[in-house]
Scaffold this motif. Sequence first.
Motif, PDB file in Angstrom:
ATOM      1  N   ASP A 195       1.054  -1.386  -4.953  1.00 46.27           N
ATOM      2  CA  ASP A 195       2.163  -1.716  -5.838  1.00 46.27           C
ATOM      3  C   ASP A 195       2.296  -3.232  -5.884  1.00 46.27           C
ATOM      4  O   ASP A 195       2.938  -3.855  -5.038  1.00 46.27           O
ATOM      5  CB  ASP A 195       3.456  -1.071  -5.337  1.00 46.27           C
ATOM      6  CG  ASP A 195       4.617  -1.283  -6.273  1.00 46.27           C
ATOM      7  OD1 ASP A 195       4.510  -2.118  -7.203  1.00 46.27           O
ATOM      8  OD2 ASP A 195       5.651  -0.629  -6.077  1.00 46.27           O
ATOM      9  N   HIS A 200       0.822  -1.214   0.000  1.00 48.84           N
ATOM     10  CA  HIS A 200       0.000   0.000   0.000  1.00 48.84           C
ATOM     11  C   HIS A 200       0.855   1.261   0.000  1.00 48.84           C
ATOM     12  O   HIS A 200       1.733   1.433   0.835  1.00 48.84           O
ATOM     13  CB  HIS A 200      -0.927   0.000   1.226  1.00 48.84           C
ATOM     14  CG  HIS A 200      -1.820   1.183   1.273  1.00 48.84           C
ATOM     15  ND1 HIS A 200      -1.613   2.232   2.139  1.00 48.84           N
ATOM     16  CD2 HIS A 200      -2.934   1.494   0.558  1.00 48.84           C
ATOM     17  CE1 HIS A 200      -2.557   3.128   1.962  1.00 48.84           C
ATOM     18  NE2 HIS A 200      -3.364   2.707   1.012  1.00 48.84           N
ATOM     19  N   LEU A 201       0.566   2.139  -0.964  1.00 51.71           N
ATOM     20  CA  LEU A 201       1.245   3.434  -1.060  1.00 51.71           C
ATOM     21  C   LEU A 201       0.186   4.528  -1.099  1.00 51.71           C
ATOM     22  O   LEU A 201      -0.924   4.316  -1.578  1.00 51.71           O
ATOM     23  CB  LEU A 201       2.080   3.511  -2.346  1.00 51.71           C
ATOM     24  CG  LEU A 201       3.122   2.425  -2.579  1.00 51.71           C
ATOM     25  CD1 LEU A 201       3.736   2.581  -3.960  1.00 51.71           C
ATOM     26  CD2 LEU A 201       4.188   2.463  -1.500  1.00 51.71           C
ATOM     27  N   THR A 202       0.545   5.723  -0.619  1.00 51.54           N
ATOM     28  CA  THR A 202      -0.343   6.873  -0.734  1.00 51.54           C
ATOM     29  C   THR A 202       0.379   7.972  -1.500  1.00 51.54           C
ATOM     30  O   THR A 202       1.599   8.037  -1.516  1.00 51.54           O
ATOM     31  CB  THR A 202      -0.783   7.392   0.651  1.00 51.54           C
ATOM     32  OG1 THR A 202       0.379   7.707   1.418  1.00 51.54           O
ATOM     33  CG2 THR A 202      -1.617   6.369   1.392  1.00 51.54           C
ATOM     34  N   GLY A 203      -0.398   8.815  -2.148  1.00 50.89           N
ATOM     35  CA  GLY A 203       0.138   9.892  -2.986  1.00 50.89           C
ATOM     36  C   GLY A 203      -0.821  10.119  -4.134  1.00 50.89           C
ATOM     37  O   GLY A 203      -2.020   9.905  -3.994  1.00 50.89           O
ATOM     38  N   SER A 204      -0.293  10.503  -5.278  1.00 47.75           N
ATOM     39  CA  SER A 204      -1.112  10.679  -6.475  1.00 47.75           C
ATOM     40  C   SER A 204      -0.574   9.748  -7.550  1.00 47.75           C
ATOM     41  O   SER A 204       0.584   9.870  -7.964  1.00 47.75           O
ATOM     42  CB  SER A 204      -1.064  12.134  -6.942  1.00 47.75           C
ATOM     43  OG  SER A 204      -1.907  12.299  -8.059  1.00 47.75           O
ATOM     44  N   PHE A 205      -1.413   8.809  -7.988  1.00 51.52           N
ATOM     45  CA  PHE A 205      -0.982   7.780  -8.929  1.00 51.52           C
ATOM     46  C   PHE A 205      -1.943   7.714 -10.101  1.00 51.52           C
ATOM     47  O   PHE A 205      -3.157   7.640  -9.907  1.00 51.52           O
ATOM     48  CB  PHE A 205      -0.939   6.406  -8.239  1.00 51.52           C
ATOM     49  CG  PHE A 205      -0.069   6.394  -7.020  1.00 51.52           C
ATOM     50  CD1 PHE A 205       1.288   6.163  -7.121  1.00 51.52           C
ATOM     51  CD2 PHE A 205      -0.610   6.631  -5.761  1.00 51.52           C
ATOM     52  CE1 PHE A 205       2.093   6.163  -5.995  1.00 51.52           C
ATOM     53  CE2 PHE A 205       0.189   6.628  -4.628  1.00 51.52           C
ATOM     54  CZ  PHE A 205       1.543   6.393  -4.737  1.00 51.52           C
ATOM     55  N   SER A 250      -5.613   8.022  -8.643  1.00 48.37           N
ATOM     56  CA  SER A 250      -5.986   7.511  -7.325  1.00 48.37           C
ATOM     57  C   SER A 250      -5.022   8.040  -6.278  1.00 48.37           C
ATOM     58  O   SER A 250      -3.841   8.242  -6.556  1.00 48.37           O
ATOM     59  CB  SER A 250      -5.938   5.976  -7.343  1.00 48.37           C
ATOM     60  OG  SER A 250      -6.218   5.470  -6.055  1.00 48.37           O
ATOM     61  N   GLN A 251      -5.536   8.259  -5.072  1.00 53.26           N
ATOM     62  CA  GLN A 251      -4.697   8.696  -3.953  1.00 53.26           C
ATOM     63  C   GLN A 251      -4.104   7.509  -3.202  1.00 53.26           C
ATOM     64  O   GLN A 251      -3.248   7.678  -2.346  1.00 53.26           O
ATOM     65  CB  GLN A 251      -5.500   9.576  -2.988  1.00 53.26           C
ATOM     66  CG  GLN A 251      -6.099  10.802  -3.658  1.00 53.26           C
ATOM     67  CD  GLN A 251      -5.095  11.583  -4.481  1.00 53.26           C
ATOM     68  OE1 GLN A 251      -4.039  11.962  -4.002  1.00 53.26           O
ATOM     69  NE2 GLN A 251      -5.415  11.809  -5.751  1.00 53.26           N
ATOM     70  N   GLU A 252      -4.594   6.313  -3.529  1.00 60.30           N
ATOM     71  CA  GLU A 252      -4.073   5.079  -2.953  1.00 60.30           C
ATOM     72  C   GLU A 252      -3.642   4.171  -4.076  1.00 60.30           C
ATOM     73  O   GLU A 252      -4.254   4.155  -5.145  1.00 60.30           O
ATOM     74  CB  GLU A 252      -5.140   4.358  -2.137  1.00 60.30           C
ATOM     75  CG  GLU A 252      -5.510   5.064  -0.870  1.00 60.30           C
ATOM     76  CD  GLU A 252      -6.438   4.215  -0.040  1.00 60.30           C
ATOM     77  OE1 GLU A 252      -5.970   3.682   0.982  1.00 60.30           O
ATOM     78  OE2 GLU A 252      -7.597   4.074  -0.439  1.00 60.30           O
ATOM     79  N   TYR A 253      -2.605   3.416  -3.836  1.00 60.64           N
ATOM     80  CA  TYR A 253      -2.081   2.522  -4.871  1.00 60.64           C
ATOM     81  C   TYR A 253      -1.542   1.270  -4.207  1.00 60.64           C
ATOM     82  O   TYR A 253      -0.903   1.349  -3.157  1.00 60.64           O
ATOM     83  CB  TYR A 253      -0.968   3.235  -5.640  1.00 60.64           C
ATOM     84  CG  TYR A 253      -0.452   2.473  -6.830  1.00 60.64           C
ATOM     85  CD1 TYR A 253      -1.211   2.343  -7.986  1.00 60.64           C
ATOM     86  CD2 TYR A 253       0.811   1.885  -6.800  1.00 60.64           C
ATOM     87  CE1 TYR A 253      -0.729   1.659  -9.090  1.00 60.64           C
ATOM     88  CE2 TYR A 253       1.305   1.196  -7.901  1.00 60.64           C
ATOM     89  CZ  TYR A 253       0.527   1.096  -9.040  1.00 60.64           C
ATOM     90  OH  TYR A 253       1.002   0.414 -10.131  1.00 60.64           O
TER      91      TYR A 253
END
Length: 178
Positions: free
Chosen positions: A33, A15-20, A28-31
Amino acid sequence: MNLSNLAREIYEVAHLTGSFTLRSGQVSQEYFDKYQFEAEPRVLDRISQALVGLIPERIEVLAGLEMGAVPIATALSLKSGIPAAFVRKKAKAYGTAKLAEGAAINGKRVCVIEDVITTGGQVLLSTQDLREAGAIVEDVICVIERDPEGRRKLEEIGLHVHTLFKMEDLIEAGKITS
């Protein structure tokens, strides 16, 4: 196997957060990987163990889509004893010029393996290509179903979608972790 523990492990590893920007073009703000959970041997082993139970009995070949589903299809093949094929986005123009490398698919009941389904776009394209190559494709297995719209599109072309986790399952697991 405790699927809620596996969901928590996937969340913690991937789980990553940011802008993807997703393959679909959506932002998405969540990704998740997928390469992080596919590269972690213990987690990949547990995922493949859980996925074995989703394989319909009649399946003769597991078809991992380039590139993310190749490790999953390989691990699942090892667990299930079902041969694997590795499906390119486009048949290469040299050598064997095959769309699918590995196990023969012509006339075989093939289950498409995918890591994450959002819109279902790549599964749609690959299913069409596999069918044109003579495969009988009626099933797809994915680790994460990101958006129900993808499922709807796949069902429209006659695919049965078997999902290990919906995105909500992983988000819920993350709340428990936090």
